[in-house]
Design a protein around this motif. Structure first.
Motif: not given
Length: 90
Positions: A22-26, A29-30, A32-35
């Motif tokens: 879950e830590t890696v997945l978050n 996703l974080g 990708i969102t930042d980029a």
């Protein structure tokens, strides 16, 4: 499949703890969102490309009153599937 199902499946297949997955997945996703928020593209070869696109402004209508309203230009996230992903789905 939702995020919890995804974490459970990855955990079972990899043997990693659910909390670590879950830590890696978050984190992924974080990033990708930042980029995307900076206007950058995220390209994962074989999977696909995450990018942003401009949606032009237009005139819409209020469905209740029928009066025209101006809808401003916006930037929206988009995903284009890669060839390997397309082949796997078909």
């Amino acid at each position: 499949m939702n995020k919890t199902d995804l974490v459970n499946n990855i955990s079972e297949k990899s043997g990693l703890a659910k909390k670590d997955v879950e830590t890696v997945l978050n984190g992924v996703l974080g990033e990708i969102t930042d980029a995307l928020s900076k206007g950058d593209k995220v390209q994962l070869i074989g999977f696909g490309t995450f990018e942003t696109r401009k949606r032009s402004g237009r005139t819409g209508r209020n469905p209740q009153s029928g009066t025209p309203i101006e809808i401003p230009e916006s930037t929206v996230p988009a995903f284009k599937a890669g060839n390997k992903l397309k082949e796997a789905v078909n």
